[in-house]
Design a protein around this motif. Structure first.
Motif, PDB file in Angstrom:
ATOM      1  N   ALA A   1       4.244   8.528  14.327  1.00 24.84           N
ATOM      2  CA  ALA A   1       5.394   8.091  15.126  1.00 24.84           C
ATOM      3  C   ALA A   1       6.697   8.556  14.477  1.00 24.84           C
ATOM      4  O   ALA A   1       7.621   8.995  15.180  1.00 24.84           O
ATOM      5  CB  ALA A   1       5.388   6.570  15.266  1.00 24.84           C
ATOM      6  N   ARG A   2       6.785   8.479  13.147  1.00 26.64           N
ATOM      7  CA  ARG A   2       7.981   8.940  12.446  1.00 26.64           C
ATOM      8  C   ARG A   2       8.175  10.438  12.642  1.00 26.64           C
ATOM      9  O   ARG A   2       9.286  10.913  12.873  1.00 26.64           O
ATOM     10  CB  ARG A   2       7.881   8.593  10.967  1.00 26.64           C
ATOM     11  N   GLU A   3       7.068  11.209  12.589  1.00 26.44           N
ATOM     12  CA  GLU A   3       7.166  12.658  12.745  1.00 26.44           C
ATOM     13  C   GLU A   3       7.578  13.031  14.171  1.00 26.44           C
ATOM     14  O   GLU A   3       8.279  14.023  14.364  1.00 26.44           O
ATOM     15  CB  GLU A   3       5.852  13.316  12.358  1.00 26.44           C
ATOM     16  N   GLU A   4       7.160  12.245  15.155  1.00 24.75           N
ATOM     17  CA  GLU A   4       7.567  12.488  16.538  1.00 24.75           C
ATOM     18  C   GLU A   4       9.069  12.294  16.721  1.00 24.75           C
ATOM     19  O   GLU A   4       9.698  12.990  17.513  1.00 24.75           O
ATOM     20  CB  GLU A   4       6.837  11.542  17.494  1.00 24.75           C
ATOM     21  N   GLN A   5       9.626  11.318  16.007  1.00 23.57           N
ATOM     22  CA  GLN A   5      11.055  11.012  16.113  1.00 23.57           C
ATOM     23  C   GLN A   5      11.916  12.033  15.395  1.00 23.57           C
ATOM     24  O   GLN A   5      13.096  12.167  15.695  1.00 23.57           O
ATOM     25  CB  GLN A   5      11.344   9.618  15.561  1.00 23.57           C
TER      26      GLN A   5
ATOM     27  N   LEU B   1      -7.761  14.867   6.230  1.00 22.06           N
ATOM     28  CA  LEU B   1      -7.521  14.116   7.469  1.00 22.06           C
ATOM     29  C   LEU B   1      -8.516  14.511   8.550  1.00 22.06           C
ATOM     30  O   LEU B   1      -8.923  13.670   9.353  1.00 22.06           O
ATOM     31  CB  LEU B   1      -6.092  14.320   7.957  1.00 22.06           C
ATOM     32  N   ALA B   2      -8.930  15.774   8.559  1.00 19.96           N
ATOM     33  CA  ALA B   2      -9.888  16.239   9.566  1.00 19.96           C
ATOM     34  C   ALA B   2     -11.249  15.561   9.417  1.00 19.96           C
ATOM     35  O   ALA B   2     -12.008  15.493  10.374  1.00 19.96           O
ATOM     36  CB  ALA B   2     -10.043  17.750   9.470  1.00 19.96           C
TER      37      ALA B   2
ATOM     38  N   TYR C   1       0.836  -1.196   0.000  1.00 19.88           N
ATOM     39  CA  TYR C   1       0.000   0.000   0.000  1.00 19.88           C
ATOM     40  C   TYR C   1       0.875   1.252   0.000  1.00 19.88           C
ATOM     41  O   TYR C   1       2.003   1.234   0.501  1.00 19.88           O
ATOM     42  CB  TYR C   1      -0.891   0.035   1.240  1.00 19.88           C
ATOM     43  N   ALA C   2       0.321   2.347  -0.533  1.00 20.06           N
ATOM     44  CA  ALA C   2       1.020   3.631  -0.539  1.00 20.06           C
ATOM     45  C   ALA C   2       0.298   4.601   0.380  1.00 20.06           C
ATOM     46  O   ALA C   2      -0.928   4.707   0.342  1.00 20.06           O
ATOM     47  CB  ALA C   2       1.063   4.211  -1.949  1.00 20.06           C
ATOM     48  N   LEU C   3       1.072   5.300   1.189  1.00 19.56           N
ATOM     49  CA  LEU C   3       0.527   6.402   1.977  1.00 19.56           C
ATOM     50  C   LEU C   3       0.941   7.687   1.273  1.00 19.56           C
ATOM     51  O   LEU C   3       2.127   8.013   1.193  1.00 19.56           O
ATOM     52  CB  LEU C   3       1.051   6.395   3.410  1.00 19.56           C
ATOM     53  N   LEU C   4      -0.054   8.379   0.729  1.00 21.46           N
ATOM     54  CA  LEU C   4       0.168   9.627   0.017  1.00 21.46           C
ATOM     55  C   LEU C   4      -0.619  10.713   0.731  1.00 21.46           C
ATOM     56  O   LEU C   4      -1.854  10.695   0.734  1.00 21.46           O
ATOM     57  CB  LEU C   4      -0.288   9.499  -1.436  1.00 21.46           C
TER      58      LEU C   4
ATOM     59  N   VAL D   1      -3.268   2.124  10.636  1.00 20.94           N
ATOM     60  CA  VAL D   1      -1.903   1.612  10.832  1.00 20.94           C
ATOM     61  C   VAL D   1      -0.897   2.556  10.173  1.00 20.94           C
ATOM     62  O   VAL D   1       0.121   2.938  10.764  1.00 20.94           O
ATOM     63  CB  VAL D   1      -1.772   0.175  10.268  1.00 20.94           C
ATOM     64  N   ALA D   2      -1.185   2.962   8.944  1.00 23.21           N
ATOM     65  CA  ALA D   2      -0.268   3.830   8.198  1.00 23.21           C
ATOM     66  C   ALA D   2      -0.169   5.221   8.825  1.00 23.21           C
ATOM     67  O   ALA D   2       0.932   5.767   8.966  1.00 23.21           O
ATOM     68  CB  ALA D   2      -0.731   3.938   6.747  1.00 23.21           C
ATOM     69  N   LEU D   3      -1.311   5.792   9.202  1.00 17.36           N
ATOM     70  CA  LEU D   3      -1.283   7.135   9.794  1.00 17.36           C
ATOM     71  C   LEU D   3      -0.597   7.136  11.157  1.00 17.36           C
ATOM     72  O   LEU D   3       0.099   8.099  11.510  1.00 17.36           O
ATOM     73  CB  LEU D   3      -2.693   7.706   9.868  1.00 17.36           C
ATOM     74  N   ALA D   4      -0.750   6.067  11.927  1.00 17.93           N
ATOM     75  CA  ALA D   4      -0.050   5.954  13.214  1.00 17.93           C
ATOM     76  C   ALA D   4       1.460   5.859  12.991  1.00 17.93           C
ATOM     77  O   ALA D   4       2.244   6.476  13.732  1.00 17.93           O
ATOM     78  CB  ALA D   4      -0.559   4.752  14.000  1.00 17.93           C
TER      79      ALA D   4
END
Length: 152
Positions: A147-151, A126-127, A13-16, A140-143
């Motif tokens: 998490a990546r943005e928090e890091q 997203l809203a 899957y792609a997250l765009l 799953v993808a948005l979480a």
């Protein structure tokens, strides 16, 4: 359970995610029609990888079929799996799902597959996602993205 006792389905899957021009993030989703056995819902563009294609090649093909966009896969964002009883065979299945960041390189929005499992694709703010019926792979993808943005 031994690996010879169940079927495996590989899916990519792609997250765009981008901005809508007014500063609001939106995600590209595909409307999965339920294929006559489940309730329709939004999903990430992507799906089953064919036997003789790589995970990334399957991703590129599936995203084009479901959205009309050509993409270049980026890094693996996350992987996930679930198990269930098979619908088309007697036994268990493990669905192994890989989610990649991706970049749109061409094409235009519009589902290209005919008679398939995707009826349409759309950019969904997203809203507005909280009130939408959606597959677990979207969450799953948005979480994983959060998490990546928090890091960072």
């Amino acid at each position: 359970m031994e690996f010879t006792d169940y079927h495996v389905r590989l899916a990519a899957y792609a997250l765009l995610v981008d901005e809508d021009g007014e500063g609001n993030d939106r995600v590209l989703l595909a409307w999965w029609n339920g294929e006559g056995h489940s309730e329709p819902e939004w999903s990430l563009p992507g799906g089953g990888v064919e036997f003789e294609e790589s995970i990334r090649d399957g991703l590129v093909r599936e995203v084009f079929e479901e959205t009309g966009y050509h993409v270049t896969p980026g890094p693996l964002l996350t992987d996930d799996f679930f198990t269930a009883r098979g619908r088309t065979f007697d036994g268990w299945i493990r669905s192994q799902r890989f989610v990649f960041d991706a970049t749109i390189t061409g094409g235009e929005l519009g589902t290209t597959e005919v008679g398939g499992s995707t009826d349409r694709a759309a950019w969904v703010p997203l809203a507005e996602l909280a009130g939408q019926r959606r597959s677990s792979i979207v969450d799953v993808a948005l979480a994983a993205r959060a998490a990546r943005e928090e890091q960072a």
